[in-house]
Design a protein around this motif. Structure first.
Motif, mmCIF file in Angstrom:
data_model
loop_
_atom_site.group_PDB
_atom_site.id
_atom_site.type_symbol
_atom_site.label_atom_id
_atom_site.label_comp_id
_atom_site.label_asym_id
_atom_site.label_seq_id
_atom_site.Cartn_x
_atom_site.Cartn_y
_atom_site.Cartn_z
ATOM 1 N N SER A 142 0.820 -1.211 0.000
ATOM 2 C CA SER A 142 0.000 0.000 0.000
ATOM 3 C C SER A 142 0.854 1.260 0.000
ATOM 4 N N GLY A 143 2.024 1.210 0.642
ATOM 5 C CA GLY A 143 2.903 2.373 0.651
ATOM 6 C C GLY A 143 3.381 2.721 -0.745
ATOM 7 N N GLU A 144 3.769 1.711 -1.509
ATOM 8 C CA GLU A 144 4.203 1.953 -2.881
ATOM 9 C C GLU A 144 3.035 2.402 -3.757
ATOM 10 N N GLU A 145 1.865 1.884 -3.474
ATOM 11 C CA GLU A 145 0.684 2.304 -4.230
ATOM 12 C C GLU A 145 0.375 3.771 -3.967
ATOM 13 N N ASP A 146 0.478 4.187 -2.707
ATOM 14 C CA ASP A 146 0.269 5.603 -2.369
ATOM 15 C C ASP A 146 1.320 6.476 -3.041
ATOM 16 N N THR A 149 0.473 6.984 -6.673
ATOM 17 C CA THR A 149 -0.596 7.975 -6.816
ATOM 18 C C THR A 149 -0.052 9.388 -6.649
ATOM 19 N N GLN A 150 0.803 9.582 -5.647
ATOM 20 C CA GLN A 150 1.370 10.903 -5.410
ATOM 21 C C GLN A 150 2.241 11.350 -6.578
ATOM 22 N N PHE A 211 -4.811 13.698 -6.727
ATOM 23 C CA PHE A 211 -3.811 12.678 -6.409
ATOM 24 C C PHE A 211 -2.784 13.106 -5.360
ATOM 25 N N PRO A 213 -1.114 14.789 -1.839
ATOM 26 C CA PRO A 213 -1.450 14.951 -0.419
ATOM 27 C C PRO A 213 -1.458 16.430 -0.038
ATOM 28 N N THR A 216 3.693 16.940 2.349
ATOM 29 C CA THR A 216 4.664 15.926 1.929
ATOM 30 C C THR A 216 6.048 16.479 2.171
#
Length: 653
Positions: A142-146, A149-150, A211, A213, A216
Motif C-alpha cells: 500500500s505504501g508503494e501504491e500511495d 498515486t502521489q 492525487f 497529499p 509531503t
C-alpha cells in the motif's frame, strides 16, 4: 529498446535514492524506459528530475542555480531592479526581442530559461512519458501504491506549471497529453486557443489536487501548490491583455479570450484564491502580526515588522517551512542544487556582485511608515532628477529630510541603501567600516586654506563604483545606488561568499500572493466583492505595519492593489507578469539612473558630515518600450521551422 528521453541518473544518486541494485543492472548508455517504469523508486527519481527541468535543460539535479531562479531575477526585466551585468541581454526592455534573438530568455546559464518555449516542451515530453506509463508501474504494498498515486499528482502539477508559464508568455500554445514519437508528423501541429490552453491547465490542476497529499516532503508538490498554480494562471487570464486590451488582436483566439469572458474569469480567479484562503487544500497564514497597527509605530516596532517580513525569505531548507510558503525550491550547502544569492546580490564591499539592484523608481514606491506616500520633492513632483539636500542641523531638526528615514518596514527588509546596517564586513574591509553600515556615498573634505571643496571626492564608500581603498574587494558595485537585501542570507560572512552556499528556499508561491490575487479579482469585479478585496489587501498591509486602505471607488482600489503587489512581491518575479497583463509597460519602462550621494565635511581632520545631497545623475540603463505586440513573446524561429503550421504571435516577422 526505447531510451528514456533524457538521462537522470546523477539526479537519482544526488537525492540518495535507495536503488543501487536496480542501477547496477544496466549501464547508463542502455538505460531505457522499461527499466525506469519497472521500479517505483526509479519513477520517483524521474519525477524528481522533472523538477530540475523547470530551470535547466539538464535533469541531473544540479541545474545551475536550480529551478525557477538564476543569477538574474525576473524583476530585472521590469522597473523594479537592474541586471548589473547583463542589462543588454534584457531584450524585453530594449525593444529588440525577436523570434531569432532571445538572449537571457533562452538556454542561458543566467536569465530565465524556465520561460523558454523549447525548454518547457522538453519537460512536458518527459512528464507525458511518465503519465502514459505510471499506472502500469508494479507496486508490492500500500505504501508503494500511495507513492505511485502521489507521483502521478506531481507529474500533473509540473505539467500544469509548465503550461501556465507557456500561457503567460505566449498565449495559446501546443497542447499534448501524450509523448511525441519520432514518426509523428510535426508539420501539421498547430497552436490551440488561449481558452483551450486555460482549460487544459485547469484539468491538470484538478487531477493534481485529486492525487496529491496536503503535506509531503518540502519541495515536492502538494494540493496547495497545485491550487496556487490555478490561482496565478486564472488571474493572468482575467487581465486586460487577454481580454481585448490589445484592440488590434481582440478577436485573435491565440492571444485573447472571446468577448464577454472577463467577468467569468475574474470570478474563477476570485474563487480559486478563496479556496486556498479557506484552508481547502492546507493551512497557510501570513508570518507576523496581522492586526491593525496602532500608529505611529516606534522605530523598534518598525524594525520588528521588517524582521518578520525578512524572515520569510531566509527560510532554511534544513528546517520546517514557515506558514506562508506554499511551494518553493530547496537548496543544499554543497552538492546537488546550490544557491549563491549572497555572491550575486551583495554589495561590493562584501565581495558581492550587486546584481538585481533596486532602481530609484522602485525605492520611491515604498511608503512612509504611517502609510502616506513618499514624496521626493513636493515643489517638483514631475521631475525625478531634482536634487535633494540637507545640512546636519536640518536633519537633526527634521530627520525626514533623509529619504531613507521613516519608511515602511518592507523597505528596510528589501533594500540596502546608504548607511543601512548589515552583517559584519570581511577582512580587510572591516577596517574601513567597523560599524557595518552600507557605504554608497562619496565624501568631500573642505580645504582648510581655501575653504573650497575638491572637484573629486576624497573618499568613495567601499560599496561604490569608485572606491578608493588600496585593496580589491573582488566584488562589483551597484549601478543604481542600491543593492538587494530581501533574499540575502545574513548567516553568510561577506568574505566567504565565493565559496559558501546558502540553504535558503526560493519561494515560488506564498500565501501573501494568494491574498493579493483574491483582492485584485474582487476589486475588479466591484460591487459587493470590492470590500472583500479591500479586507484581504489590508491583511497584507497590517503585517507590514501600515494602516488600512479605505475606499468605495473601484478605480482607486485598483491602484491600491496594484501598488501593494509591487511592494509586497518586490523582486519575486510577479511584477513581470503583472505589468504585461495590466498593459502598463508604456508607463513604467523608463531609463534607470544612478543615485549619487555626496557628503561634505568641514576639513581634512573632521569626519562629521555637515551636508548631504542625493541626486539621480548618470543613466545606468537605457530602456525602450517597443509597443503592444511585445506583451506576448515570439515563438522562437527554430521551433516554427520544425513545425511549419505553427502561427507566430502577431507583430513578429
Amino acid at each position: 529498446m526505447k531510451k528514456i528521453f533524457i538521462y537522470f541518473l546523477s539526479f537519482l544518486l544526488l537525492t540518495g535514492t535507495s536503488c543501487t541494485d536496480v542501477l547496477n543492472q544496466k549501464s547508463v548508455d542502455s538505460f531505457d524506459e522499461d527499466v525506469v517504469f519497472s521500479d517505483i523508486t526509479l519513477v520517483k527519481a524521474y519525477v524528481g528530475a522533472c523538477y530540475s527541468m523547470l530551470g535547466s535543460t539538464k535533469m541531473d539535479g544540479n541545474a545551475l542555480d536550480g529551478p525557477l531562479v538564476r543569477r538574474d531575477l525576473l524583476s530585472s526585466s521590469t522597473d523594479q531592479t537592474l541586471n548589473n551585468f547583463r542589462a543588454t541581454g534584457e531584450l524585453f526592455l530594449k525593444g529588440t526581442l525577436s523570434p531569432d534573438q532571445y538572449n537571457l530568455w533562452s538556454n542561458n546559464d543566467n536569465g530565465y530559461p524556465w520561460l523558454y518555449w523549447s525548454n518547457a516542451y522538453t519537460n512536458i515530453q518527459n512528464l507525458n512519458t511518465i503519465l502514459s506509463r505510471i499506472d502500469d508501474v508494479p507496486v508490492s504494498n500500500s505504501g508503494e501504491e500511495d507513492l505511485r498515486t502521489q507521483l502521478k499528482g506531481e507529474a500533473y502539477f509540473l505539467r500544469a506549471l509548465e503550461y501556465t508559464y507557456l500561457l503567460m508568455m505566449y498565449g495559446g500554445v501546443i497542447l499534448t497529453d501524450q509523448p511525441y514519437k519520432e514518426t509523428d508528423d510535426f508539420s501539421i501541429i498547430q497552436r490551440s486557443s488561449l481558452a483551450d490552453t486555460k482549460d487544459f491547465i485547469l484539468a491538470d490542476v484538478d487531477k493534481a489536487i485529486e492525487f496529491l497529499p496536503a503535506t509531503t516532503d518540502q519541495g515536492r508538490a502538494t494540493r496547495g501548490a497545485a491550487a496556487a498554480v490555478k490561482s496565478r494562471m486564472l488571474l493572468f487570464c482575467a487581465g486586460k491583455l487577454a481580454n481585448g486590451g490589445w484592440t488590434e488582436q481582440a478577436n485573435n483566439p491565440l492571444v485573447s479570450f472571446p468577448a464577454g469572458s472577463q467577468t467569468a474569469l475574474l470570478q474563477a480567479a476570485r474563487d480559486a484564491a478563496k479556496d486556498i484562503m479557506d484552508g481547502k487544500y492546507g493551512n497557510y497564514a501570513l508570518v507576523g502580526n496581522t492586526s491593525e497597527p496602532v500608529l505611529p509605530l516606534s522605530d523598534a516596532e518598525i524594525q520588528q515588522r521588517a524582521d518578520d517580513y525578512f524572515s520569510i525569505f531566509h527560510q532554511s531548507s534544513k528546517s520546517a517551512w514557515n506558514s506562508e510558503i506554499i511551494w518553493g525550491t530547496q537548496f543544499v550547502e554543497k552538492g546537488g542544487r546550490t544557491y549563491q544569492r549572497n555572491l550575486w546580490d551583495s554589495p561590493r564591499g562584501y565581495s558581492g556582485d550587486s546584481n538585481n539592484a533596486p532602481t530609484e523608481e522602485a525605492v520611491r514606491e515604498f511608503e512612509m511608515a504611517d502609510g502616506s506616500q513618499f514624496i521626493w520633492d513636493a515643489a517638483h513632483p514631475d521631475d525625478r532628477l531634482t536634487a535633494r539636500s540637507a545640512t546636519a542641523d536640518e536633519l537633526a531638526a527634521n530627520p525626514y529630510l533623509n529619504p531613507y528615514y521613516g519608511r515602511e518596514a518592507r523597505f528596510y527588509a528589501s533594500v540596502l541603501y546608504n548607511r543601512a546596517p548589515w552583517i559584519q564586513r570581511p577582512d580587510p574591509v572591516v577596517l574601513s567600516d567597523p560599524y557595518n553600515r552600507i557605504q554608497l556615498a562619496y565624501l568631500y573634505r573642505q580645504n582648510k586654506v581655501s575653504g573650497a571643496y575638491p572637484a573629486n571626492p576624497n573618499y568613495s564608500g567601499v560599496d561604490t563604483q569608485q572606491s578608493t581603498l588600496g585593496f580589491n574587494t573582488s566584488g562589483n558595485a551597484t549601478k543604481t545606488g542600491y543593492t538587494l537585501r530581501k533574499f540575502l542570507d545574513p548567516s553568510i560572512p561577506g568574505n566567504l561568499t565565493q565559496s559558501v552556499y546558502s540553504s535558503t528556499v526560493w519561494i515560488e508561491f506564498r500565501y501573501a500572493e494568494i491574498l493579493l490575487n483574491y483582492a485584485e479579482a474582487c476589486i475588479e469585479l466591484g460591487g459587493a466583492d470590492l470590500q472583500n478585496g479591500i479586507n484581504a489587501l489590508n491583511l497584507v498591509r497590517h503585517r507590514a505595519g501600515l494602516p488600512s486602505r479605505i475606499t468605495t471607488d473601484r478605480n482607486e482600489a485598483r491602484e491600491f492593489v496594484r501598488h501593494e503587489r509591487d511592494i509586497e512581491l518586490f523582486g519575486e518575479g510577479q511584477r513581470f507578469f503583472d505589468i504585461r497583463r495590466w498593459m502598463i509597460c508604456d508607463q513604467i519602462i523608463k531609463d534607470v539612473y544612478l543615485m549619487r550621494i555626496n557628503e561634505y565635511v568641514a576639513s581634512d581632520d573632521d569626519n562629521n558630515v555637515l551636508k548631504t545631497t542625493w541626486q539621480l545623475t548618470t543613466v545606468a540603463d537605457q530602456r525602450i518600450w517597443a509597443g503592444d505586440y511585445f506583451y506576448w513573446f515570439p515563438i522562437p524561429r527554430t521551433e516554427i521551422n520544425k513545425a511549419l503550421a505553427l502561427e507566430q504571435n502577431p507583430g513578429y516577422n
